[in-house]
Design a protein around this motif. Structure first.
Motif, PDB file in Angstrom:
ATOM      1  N   UNK A  57       0.650  -1.381  -0.104  1.00 42.81           N
ATOM      2  CA  UNK A  57       0.351  -0.084   0.151  1.00 42.81           C
ATOM      3  C   UNK A  57       0.574   1.312  -0.007  1.00 42.81           C
ATOM      4  N   UNK A  58       2.051   1.041   0.837  1.00 51.50           N
ATOM      5  CA  UNK A  58       2.207   2.910   0.707  1.00 51.50           C
ATOM      6  C   UNK A  58       3.214   2.780  -0.574  1.00 51.50           C
ATOM      7  N   UNK A  59       4.124   1.413  -0.758  1.00 45.51           N
ATOM      8  CA  UNK A  59       4.761   1.856  -1.559  1.00 45.51           C
ATOM      9  C   UNK A  59       3.719   1.984  -2.898  1.00 45.51           C
ATOM     10  N   UNK A  60       2.516   2.057  -3.385  1.00 43.46           N
ATOM     11  CA  UNK A  60       1.331   2.274  -4.012  1.00 43.46           C
ATOM     12  C   UNK A  60       1.028   3.782  -4.452  1.00 43.46           C
ATOM     13  N   UNK A  61       0.976   4.313  -2.615  1.00 38.32           N
ATOM     14  CA  UNK A  61       0.120   5.404  -2.523  1.00 38.32           C
ATOM     15  C   UNK A  61       1.258   6.660  -2.002  1.00 38.32           C
ATOM     16  N   UNK A  62       2.348   6.614  -1.213  1.00 41.08           N
ATOM     17  CA  UNK A  62       2.422   7.262  -0.641  1.00 41.08           C
ATOM     18  C   UNK A  62       4.336   7.742  -1.831  1.00 41.08           C
ATOM     19  N   UNK A  63       4.485   9.505  -1.452  1.00 45.48           N
ATOM     20  CA  UNK A  63       5.021  10.362  -2.718  1.00 45.48           C
ATOM     21  C   UNK A  63       6.202  10.661  -1.862  1.00 45.48           C
ATOM     22  N   UNK A  64       6.709  11.283  -2.237  1.00 49.99           N
ATOM     23  CA  UNK A  64       7.811  12.458  -1.177  1.00 49.99           C
ATOM     24  C   UNK A  64       6.540  13.179  -0.860  1.00 49.99           C
ATOM     25  N   UNK A  65       6.575  13.489  -0.086  1.00 46.75           N
ATOM     26  CA  UNK A  65       5.948  15.111   0.555  1.00 46.75           C
ATOM     27  C   UNK A  65       4.208  14.554   1.303  1.00 46.75           C
ATOM     28  N   UNK A  66       3.649  13.323   1.160  1.00 49.35           N
ATOM     29  CA  UNK A  66       2.827  12.843   1.503  1.00 49.35           C
ATOM     30  C   UNK A  66       2.551  12.540   2.857  1.00 49.35           C
ATOM     31  N   UNK A  67       1.396  13.241   3.326  1.00 46.26           N
ATOM     32  CA  UNK A  67       1.536  13.499   4.858  1.00 46.26           C
ATOM     33  C   UNK A  67       1.498  11.610   5.238  1.00 46.26           C
ATOM     34  N   UNK A  68       1.599  11.442   6.579  1.00 49.75           N
ATOM     35  CA  UNK A  68       1.386  10.007   6.175  1.00 49.75           C
ATOM     36  C   UNK A  68       1.155  10.019   8.238  1.00 49.75           C
ATOM     37  N   UNK A  69       0.515   9.393   8.515  1.00 48.86           N
ATOM     38  CA  UNK A  69       0.309   8.591  10.423  1.00 48.86           C
ATOM     39  C   UNK A  69       0.543   7.654  10.027  1.00 48.86           C
ATOM     40  N   UNK A  70       1.832   7.375  11.267  1.00 45.28           N
ATOM     41  CA  UNK A  70       2.455   5.672  10.793  1.00 45.28           C
ATOM     42  C   UNK A  70       2.309   5.608  12.731  1.00 45.28           C
ATOM     43  N   UNK A  71       2.135   4.023  13.004  1.00 48.44           N
ATOM     44  CA  UNK A  71       2.099   3.255  14.171  1.00 48.44           C
ATOM     45  C   UNK A  71       2.858   2.059  14.648  1.00 48.44           C
ATOM     46  N   UNK A  91      18.225   3.502  15.126  1.00 47.05           N
ATOM     47  CA  UNK A  91      16.744   3.926  15.282  1.00 47.05           C
ATOM     48  C   UNK A  91      16.020   3.807  13.879  1.00 47.05           C
ATOM     49  N   UNK A  92      14.787   2.473  13.966  1.00 42.99           N
ATOM     50  CA  UNK A  92      13.914   2.128  13.440  1.00 42.99           C
ATOM     51  C   UNK A  92      12.666   2.186  13.360  1.00 42.99           C
ATOM     52  N   UNK A  93      11.720   2.964  12.974  1.00 44.48           N
ATOM     53  CA  UNK A  93       9.985   2.113  13.654  1.00 44.48           C
ATOM     54  C   UNK A  93      10.143   1.323  12.658  1.00 44.48           C
ATOM     55  N   UNK A  94       9.591  -0.214  12.657  1.00 43.88           N
ATOM     56  CA  UNK A  94       8.964  -0.501  12.424  1.00 43.88           C
ATOM     57  C   UNK A  94       6.972  -0.533  12.480  1.00 43.88           C
ATOM     58  N   UNK A  95       6.921  -0.326  11.208  1.00 40.50           N
ATOM     59  CA  UNK A  95       5.395   0.525  11.514  1.00 40.50           C
ATOM     60  C   UNK A  95       4.503  -0.941  11.318  1.00 40.50           C
ATOM     61  N   UNK A  96       3.143  -0.553  12.256  1.00 39.79           N
ATOM     62  CA  UNK A  96       2.690  -1.944  12.456  1.00 39.79           C
ATOM     63  C   UNK A  96       0.741  -1.508  11.194  1.00 39.79           C
ATOM     64  N   UNK A  97       1.193   0.111  11.355  1.00 35.91           N
ATOM     65  CA  UNK A  97       0.032   0.429  10.933  1.00 35.91           C
ATOM     66  C   UNK A  97       0.124   2.199  10.325  1.00 35.91           C
ATOM     67  N   UNK A  98      -1.035   2.161   9.218  1.00 37.42           N
ATOM     68  CA  UNK A  98      -0.006   3.135   8.066  1.00 37.42           C
ATOM     69  C   UNK A  98      -1.989   3.793   7.408  1.00 37.42           C
ATOM     70  N   UNK A  99      -1.579   5.081   8.160  1.00 38.94           N
ATOM     71  CA  UNK A  99      -2.516   6.187   7.700  1.00 38.94           C
ATOM     72  C   UNK A  99      -2.416   6.908   6.819  1.00 38.94           C
ATOM     73  N   UNK A 100      -3.200   7.097   5.568  1.00 43.63           N
ATOM     74  CA  UNK A 100      -2.944   8.320   4.785  1.00 43.63           C
ATOM     75  C   UNK A 100      -3.262   9.088   5.116  1.00 43.63           C
ATOM     76  N   UNK A 101      -2.961  10.820   5.119  1.00 43.36           N
ATOM     77  CA  UNK A 101      -3.799  11.553   5.894  1.00 43.36           C
ATOM     78  C   UNK A 101      -4.090  12.835   4.544  1.00 43.36           C
ATOM     79  N   UNK A 102      -3.582  12.784   3.272  1.00 50.48           N
ATOM     80  CA  UNK A 102      -3.337  13.313   2.594  1.00 50.48           C
ATOM     81  C   UNK A 102      -4.374  13.895   1.807  1.00 50.48           C
ATOM     82  N   UNK A 103      -4.647  14.289   0.742  1.00 53.83           N
ATOM     83  CA  UNK A 103      -5.712  14.496   0.417  1.00 53.83           C
ATOM     84  C   UNK A 103      -5.736  14.145  -0.872  1.00 53.83           C
TER      85      UNK A 103
END
Length: 119
Positions: A57-71, A91-103
């Motif tokens: 999902x991140x590969x398909x929808x996240x681009x440089x500058x995208x507003x995202x939330x992660x947990x 240090x690395x954040x191992x993401x379990x949840x990704x929220x697409x917050x931009x328009x």
């Protein structure tokens, strides 16, 4: 009781770097810039590691500058420096949840979509 939980909201610092493995696993790495309260301060930068369907999902929808939330959880990648032999860590954040917050225009998806790593 112990707890390792990190929640961040920020902008992707670059396009995702996606790798597919022969086993069928997929991993996505990217950086996240999180602004501080004062506009004069430099943002904090975090390295993100995302696995499975959430990585796709991140590969398909996240681009440089995208507003995202992660947990996710904080972990440390450790290695030995080839040149000096010194032990290094990052240090690395191992993401379990990704929220697409931009328009929709920003992310090519509906605002507020959430994807949990359940794979």
């Amino acid at each position: 009781m112990s707890l390792n939980l990190v929640s961040l909201v920020g902008r992707a610092g670059r396009d995702p770097d996606v790798r597919y493995f022969e086993s069928g696993s997929v991993v996505c790495n990217l950086t996240l810039a999180v602004n501080r309260r004062s506009k004069n301060d430099e943002p904090d930068w975090f390295s993100l590691e995302i696995w499975g369907k959430t990585a796709e999902i991140a590969a398909s929808y996240v681009r440089k500058g995208s507003l995202i939330g992660v947990t996710g959880a904080l972990k440390f990648d450790r290695w030995q420096d080839r040149g000096t032999g010194a032990q290094r860590s990052k240090p690395v954040i191992r993401v379990d949840r990704l929220d697409l917050l931009g328009s929709k225009r920003d992310t090519e998806a509906n605002a507020g979509n959430s994807y949990d790593d359940q794979f």
